[in-house]
Design an enzyme around this catalytic site. Structure first.
Site, mmCIF file in Angstrom:
data_model
loop_
_atom_site.group_PDB
_atom_site.id
_atom_site.type_symbol
_atom_site.label_atom_id
_atom_site.label_comp_id
_atom_site.label_asym_id
_atom_site.label_seq_id
_atom_site.Cartn_x
_atom_site.Cartn_y
_atom_site.Cartn_z
ATOM 1 N N LYS A 121 9.642 7.782 4.948
ATOM 2 C CA LYS A 121 10.881 7.484 5.674
ATOM 3 C C LYS A 121 12.101 8.211 5.082
ATOM 4 O O LYS A 121 12.027 8.767 3.974
ATOM 5 C CB LYS A 121 11.103 5.970 5.661
ATOM 6 C CG LYS A 121 10.031 5.194 6.445
ATOM 7 C CD LYS A 121 10.341 3.697 6.479
ATOM 8 C CE LYS A 121 9.320 2.940 7.312
ATOM 9 N NZ LYS A 121 9.654 1.497 7.412
ATOM 10 N N ARG A 148 -2.291 0.239 3.908
ATOM 11 C CA ARG A 148 -1.414 -0.939 3.845
ATOM 12 C C ARG A 148 -1.422 -1.523 2.428
ATOM 13 O O ARG A 148 -0.387 -1.984 1.940
ATOM 14 C CB ARG A 148 -1.866 -2.004 4.859
ATOM 15 C CG ARG A 148 -1.795 -1.598 6.320
ATOM 16 C CD ARG A 148 -0.407 -1.483 6.879
ATOM 17 N NE ARG A 148 0.410 -2.646 6.664
ATOM 18 C CZ ARG A 148 1.582 -2.860 7.277
ATOM 19 N NH1 ARG A 148 2.062 -1.976 8.166
ATOM 20 N NH2 ARG A 148 2.286 -3.912 7.017
ATOM 21 N N ASN A 190 12.269 1.036 3.068
ATOM 22 C CA ASN A 190 11.108 0.717 2.229
ATOM 23 C C ASN A 190 10.130 1.883 2.114
ATOM 24 O O ASN A 190 8.949 1.706 1.835
ATOM 25 C CB ASN A 190 10.432 -0.561 2.736
ATOM 26 C CG ASN A 190 10.001 -0.453 4.192
ATOM 27 O OD1 ASN A 190 10.085 0.607 4.802
ATOM 28 N ND2 ASN A 190 9.521 -1.554 4.746
ATOM 29 N N GLU A 224 -0.204 5.681 17.421
ATOM 30 C CA GLU A 224 0.833 6.281 16.568
ATOM 31 C C GLU A 224 0.469 7.706 16.164
ATOM 32 O O GLU A 224 1.350 8.573 16.066
ATOM 33 C CB GLU A 224 1.069 5.400 15.341
ATOM 34 C CG GLU A 224 1.750 4.087 15.706
ATOM 35 C CD GLU A 224 1.940 3.145 14.530
ATOM 36 O OE1 GLU A 224 2.504 2.056 14.745
ATOM 37 O OE2 GLU A 224 1.541 3.479 13.400
#
Ligand code: ADP
Ligand code: MG
Length: 140
Positions: free
Chosen positions: A11, A87, A114, A128
């Site tokens: 990100k 994850r 995050n 996705e």
């Protein structure tokens, strides 16, 4: 164990701090293989579409602002149980709750910033991945 593919996003908080390599190293150490990757900026419409499942949440507008605030690196990760494995290495959504050794514990700045995204199920992983990549972009 089933070989799976999942979508990872590094990100804007992480590209800003120039830690995309450090994050990718943790993914690779966890047994995940980067089989496609690109760096790009998404626009508002793309952010809203990608996070449409969250459109009624209070954080939706801020999240879309954040995800368009700088470059991201999108990756297809491949490996045994890649979706849950990713994850696990990402850690909890809120870095304050993430376990030691996870990416979000080490690098996350806040519940919003995050550092990483990871698909949460086979159906979302497929959707996705297709959002960012065509089949020929992925080289296993
Ligand atoms: P995850 O990324 O762990 O799957 P969610 O799908 O619930 O978490 O949320 C998507 C993203 O929205 C999070 O990664 C985070 O960037 C942001 N987010 C989630 N919850 C909050 C919150 N309470 N406040 C601000 N941003 C949030
Ligand atoms: Mg999610």
């Amino acid at each position: 164990m089933a070989v799976e593919r999942t979508l990872s996003i590094i990100k804007p908080d992480a590209t800003r701090r120039n830690i995309t390599g450090a994050i990718t190293a943790q993914l690779e150490e966890a047994g995940l293989r980067v089989v496609a990757q690109k760096r790009l900026r998404i626009d508002r419409a793309q952010a809203e579409q990608f996070y449409a499942v969250h459109r009624d949440r209070a954080f939706f507008d801020d999240l879309c602002d954040f995800m368009t605030s700088g470059p991201i690196v999108v990756q297809v990760l491949e490996g045994d149980n890649a979706i849950s494995r990713n994850r696990d290495v990402m850690g909890a959504t809120n870095p304050a709750n993430a376990k030691e050794g996870t990416i979000r514990k080490e690098f996350g700045e806040s519940v919003e910033a995050n550092s990483v995204h990871g698909s949460d199920a086979p159906e979302t992983a497929a959707a996705e991945i297709a959002f960012f990549f065509s089949g020929t972009d992925i080289v296993g």
